[in-house]
Motif scaffolding. Structure first.
Motif, PDB file in Angstrom:
ATOM      1  N   PHE A  57     -30.500 -56.424  26.886  1.00 53.90           N
ATOM      2  CA  PHE A  57     -31.248 -57.150  27.917  1.00 53.90           C
ATOM      3  C   PHE A  57     -32.311 -56.269  28.561  1.00 53.90           C
ATOM      4  O   PHE A  57     -33.458 -56.687  28.732  1.00 53.90           O
ATOM      5  CB  PHE A  57     -30.307 -57.691  28.998  1.00 53.90           C
ATOM      6  N   PHE A  58     -31.952 -55.052  28.940  1.00 61.15           N
ATOM      7  CA  PHE A  58     -32.900 -54.199  29.647  1.00 61.15           C
ATOM      8  C   PHE A  58     -34.058 -53.777  28.747  1.00 61.15           C
ATOM      9  O   PHE A  58     -35.162 -53.534  29.224  1.00 61.15           O
ATOM     10  CB  PHE A  58     -32.199 -52.997  30.277  1.00 61.15           C
ATOM     11  N   VAL A  60     -35.364 -55.845  26.422  1.00 66.63           N
ATOM     12  CA  VAL A  60     -36.210 -57.043  26.440  1.00 66.63           C
ATOM     13  C   VAL A  60     -36.934 -57.141  27.779  1.00 66.63           C
ATOM     14  O   VAL A  60     -38.133 -57.461  27.821  1.00 66.63           O
ATOM     15  CB  VAL A  60     -35.382 -58.310  26.158  1.00 66.63           C
ATOM     16  N   ALA A  61     -36.254 -56.860  28.867  1.00 67.64           N
ATOM     17  CA  ALA A  61     -36.883 -56.923  30.192  1.00 67.64           C
ATOM     18  C   ALA A  61     -38.018 -55.904  30.302  1.00 67.64           C
ATOM     19  O   ALA A  61     -39.085 -56.218  30.846  1.00 67.64           O
ATOM     20  CB  ALA A  61     -35.846 -56.685  31.283  1.00 67.64           C
ATOM     21  N   ALA A  62     -37.815 -54.702  29.781  1.00 68.09           N
ATOM     22  CA  ALA A  62     -38.864 -53.680  29.825  1.00 68.09           C
ATOM     23  C   ALA A  62     -40.063 -54.098  28.979  1.00 68.09           C
ATOM     24  O   ALA A  62     -41.220 -53.908  29.381  1.00 68.09           O
ATOM     25  CB  ALA A  62     -38.312 -52.345  29.352  1.00 68.09           C
ATOM     26  N   LEU A  63     -39.810 -54.686  27.822  1.00 65.12           N
ATOM     27  CA  LEU A  63     -40.902 -55.173  26.978  1.00 65.12           C
ATOM     28  C   LEU A  63     -41.642 -56.319  27.663  1.00 65.12           C
ATOM     29  O   LEU A  63     -42.879 -56.369  27.639  1.00 65.12           O
ATOM     30  CB  LEU A  63     -40.373 -55.612  25.617  1.00 65.12           C
ATOM     31  N   ALA A  64     -40.901 -57.223  28.263  1.00 65.05           N
ATOM     32  CA  ALA A  64     -41.527 -58.344  28.970  1.00 65.05           C
ATOM     33  C   ALA A  64     -42.424 -57.828  30.090  1.00 65.05           C
ATOM     34  O   ALA A  64     -43.547 -58.315  30.274  1.00 65.05           O
ATOM     35  CB  ALA A  64     -40.459 -59.289  29.519  1.00 65.05           C
ATOM     36  N   ARG A  65     -41.950 -56.843  30.819  1.00 71.18           N
ATOM     37  CA  ARG A  65     -42.752 -56.269  31.910  1.00 71.18           C
ATOM     38  C   ARG A  65     -44.023 -55.625  31.346  1.00 71.18           C
ATOM     39  O   ARG A  65     -45.121 -55.855  31.854  1.00 71.18           O
ATOM     40  CB  ARG A  65     -41.940 -55.233  32.680  1.00 71.18           C
ATOM     41  N   ALA A  66     -43.886 -54.846  30.274  1.00 76.81           N
ATOM     42  CA  ALA A  66     -45.036 -54.154  29.686  1.00 76.81           C
ATOM     43  C   ALA A  66     -46.051 -55.140  29.110  1.00 76.81           C
ATOM     44  O   ALA A  66     -47.255 -54.868  29.090  1.00 76.81           O
ATOM     45  CB  ALA A  66     -44.572 -53.189  28.602  1.00 76.81           C
ATOM     46  N   LEU A  67     -45.571 -56.294  28.639  1.00 77.30           N
ATOM     47  CA  LEU A  67     -46.449 -57.292  28.014  1.00 77.30           C
ATOM     48  C   LEU A  67     -46.830 -58.421  28.969  1.00 77.30           C
ATOM     49  O   LEU A  67     -47.467 -59.387  28.557  1.00 77.30           O
ATOM     50  CB  LEU A  67     -45.768 -57.865  26.766  1.00 77.30           C
ATOM     51  N   ASP A  68     -46.408 -58.297  30.215  1.00 81.39           N
ATOM     52  CA  ASP A  68     -46.695 -59.306  31.242  1.00 81.39           C
ATOM     53  C   ASP A  68     -46.177 -60.683  30.836  1.00 81.39           C
ATOM     54  O   ASP A  68     -46.886 -61.685  30.931  1.00 81.39           O
ATOM     55  CB  ASP A  68     -48.191 -59.352  31.555  1.00 81.39           C
ATOM     56  N   LEU A  69     -44.923 -60.707  30.358  1.00 78.29           N
ATOM     57  CA  LEU A  69     -44.260 -61.953  29.974  1.00 78.29           C
ATOM     58  C   LEU A  69     -43.224 -62.317  31.021  1.00 78.29           C
ATOM     59  O   LEU A  69     -42.533 -61.446  31.537  1.00 78.29           O
ATOM     60  CB  LEU A  69     -43.549 -61.793  28.622  1.00 78.29           C
ATOM     61  N   ASP A  70     -43.098 -63.586  31.317  1.00 75.10           N
ATOM     62  CA  ASP A  70     -42.067 -64.080  32.212  1.00 75.10           C
ATOM     63  C   ASP A  70     -40.767 -64.221  31.417  1.00 75.10           C
ATOM     64  O   ASP A  70     -40.765 -64.846  30.350  1.00 75.10           O
ATOM     65  CB  ASP A  70     -42.502 -65.429  32.788  1.00 75.10           C
ATOM     66  N   LEU A  71     -39.679 -63.661  31.913  1.00 70.58           N
ATOM     67  CA  LEU A  71     -38.414 -63.703  31.176  1.00 70.58           C
ATOM     68  C   LEU A  71     -37.900 -65.124  30.974  1.00 70.58           C
ATOM     69  O   LEU A  71     -37.353 -65.442  29.919  1.00 70.58           O
ATOM     70  CB  LEU A  71     -37.348 -62.859  31.881  1.00 70.58           C
ATOM     71  N   ASP A  72     -38.076 -65.992  31.956  1.00 69.39           N
ATOM     72  CA  ASP A  72     -37.629 -67.379  31.794  1.00 69.39           C
ATOM     73  C   ASP A  72     -38.406 -68.077  30.682  1.00 69.39           C
ATOM     74  O   ASP A  72     -37.829 -68.788  29.863  1.00 69.39           O
ATOM     75  CB  ASP A  72     -37.780 -68.162  33.100  1.00 69.39           C
ATOM     76  N   GLN A  73     -39.710 -67.873  30.661  1.00 75.47           N
ATOM     77  CA  GLN A  73     -40.526 -68.487  29.618  1.00 75.47           C
ATOM     78  C   GLN A  73     -40.206 -67.897  28.253  1.00 75.47           C
ATOM     79  O   GLN A  73     -40.177 -68.614  27.250  1.00 75.47           O
ATOM     80  CB  GLN A  73     -42.008 -68.335  29.937  1.00 75.47           C
ATOM     81  N   LEU A  74     -39.955 -66.596  28.208  1.00 69.75           N
ATOM     82  CA  LEU A  74     -39.586 -65.950  26.953  1.00 69.75           C
ATOM     83  C   LEU A  74     -38.275 -66.517  26.427  1.00 69.75           C
ATOM     84  O   LEU A  74     -38.165 -66.869  25.252  1.00 69.75           O
ATOM     85  CB  LEU A  74     -39.474 -64.434  27.142  1.00 69.75           C
ATOM     86  N   ALA A  75     -37.285 -66.646  27.297  1.00 67.28           N
ATOM     87  CA  ALA A  75     -35.996 -67.206  26.889  1.00 67.28           C
ATOM     88  C   ALA A  75     -36.155 -68.635  26.382  1.00 67.28           C
ATOM     89  O   ALA A  75     -35.573 -69.011  25.364  1.00 67.28           O
ATOM     90  CB  ALA A  75     -35.007 -67.158  28.055  1.00 67.28           C
ATOM     91  N   ALA A  76     -36.972 -69.427  27.061  1.00 63.97           N
ATOM     92  CA  ALA A  76     -37.195 -70.808  26.632  1.00 63.97           C
ATOM     93  C   ALA A  76     -37.884 -70.856  25.275  1.00 63.97           C
ATOM     94  O   ALA A  76     -37.580 -71.730  24.453  1.00 63.97           O
ATOM     95  CB  ALA A  76     -38.019 -71.550  27.681  1.00 63.97           C
ATOM     96  N   ALA A  77     -38.780 -69.912  25.019  1.00 64.69           N
ATOM     97  CA  ALA A  77     -39.502 -69.891  23.749  1.00 64.69           C
ATOM     98  C   ALA A  77     -38.590 -69.510  22.583  1.00 64.69           C
ATOM     99  O   ALA A  77     -38.869 -69.850  21.438  1.00 64.69           O
ATOM    100  CB  ALA A  77     -40.668 -68.909  23.833  1.00 64.69           C
ATOM    101  N   LEU A  78     -37.499 -68.833  22.865  1.00 67.02           N
ATOM    102  CA  LEU A  78     -36.623 -68.343  21.804  1.00 67.02           C
ATOM    103  C   LEU A  78     -35.565 -69.333  21.386  1.00 67.02           C
ATOM    104  O   LEU A  78     -35.056 -69.263  20.266  1.00 67.02           O
ATOM    105  CB  LEU A  78     -35.942 -67.043  22.239  1.00 67.02           C
ATOM    106  N   ASP A  79     -35.231 -70.254  22.254  1.00 73.12           N
ATOM    107  CA  ASP A  79     -34.190 -71.208  21.926  1.00 73.12           C
ATOM    108  C   ASP A  79     -34.799 -72.447  21.284  1.00 73.12           C
ATOM    109  O   ASP A  79     -35.804 -72.949  21.763  1.00 73.12           O
ATOM    110  CB  ASP A  79     -33.388 -71.613  23.172  1.00 73.12           C
ATOM    111  N   PRO A  80     -34.179 -72.929  20.208  1.00 70.31           N
ATOM    112  CA  PRO A  80     -34.692 -74.159  19.605  1.00 70.31           C
ATOM    113  C   PRO A  80     -34.495 -75.322  20.569  1.00 70.31           C
ATOM    114  O   PRO A  80     -33.694 -75.249  21.501  1.00 70.31           O
ATOM    115  CB  PRO A  80     -33.830 -74.324  18.357  1.00 70.31           C
ATOM    116  N   ALA A  81     -35.219 -76.382  20.333  1.00 72.84           N
ATOM    117  CA  ALA A  81     -35.104 -77.576  21.186  1.00 72.84           C
ATOM    118  C   ALA A  81     -33.673 -78.082  21.139  1.00 72.84           C
ATOM    119  O   ALA A  81     -33.043 -78.080  20.081  1.00 72.84           O
ATOM    120  CB  ALA A  81     -36.074 -78.649  20.711  1.00 72.84           C
TER     121      ALA A  81
END
Length: 88
Positions: A57-58, A60-81
């Motif tokens: 998790f940490f 992914v969180a560090a990568l999200a911070r470095a890439l200016d990604l929102d963790l909630d949006q990232l999580a939503a993008a990873l799960d199939p519908a």
């Protein structure tokens, strides 16, 4: 302790994560993003290629911070519908 093998869904999610991170990285180099997130270049390479489908998790969180990604949006993008979800 033996870790159970990953399911095909877990592997697919890891590939989606890698593709999403690659897209977010854009023109930035692997070393630049790795340094900004505090992880190794080879670790980032493995995550982006899907060879590490379940990074910590940490990480992914560090990568999200470095890439200016929102963790909630990232999580939503990873799960199939969800099953039964309607497409817009």
């Amino acid at each position: 302790m033996v870790r159970p093998p990953l399911t095909p869904d877990e592997r697919a999610r890891g590939h989606r994560l890698g593709a999403h991170l690659r897209a977010a990285r854009g023109e930035r180099s692997l070393p630049e993003v790795a340094a900004a997130s505090g992880i190794g270049v080879e670790t980032l390479r493995k995550i982006e290629s899907g060879r590490v489908p379940t990074p910590a998790f940490f990480t992914v969180a560090a990568l999200a911070r470095a890439l200016d990604l929102d963790l909630d949006q990232l999580a939503a993008a990873l799960d199939p519908a969800p099953v039964g979800a309607l497409s817009a």
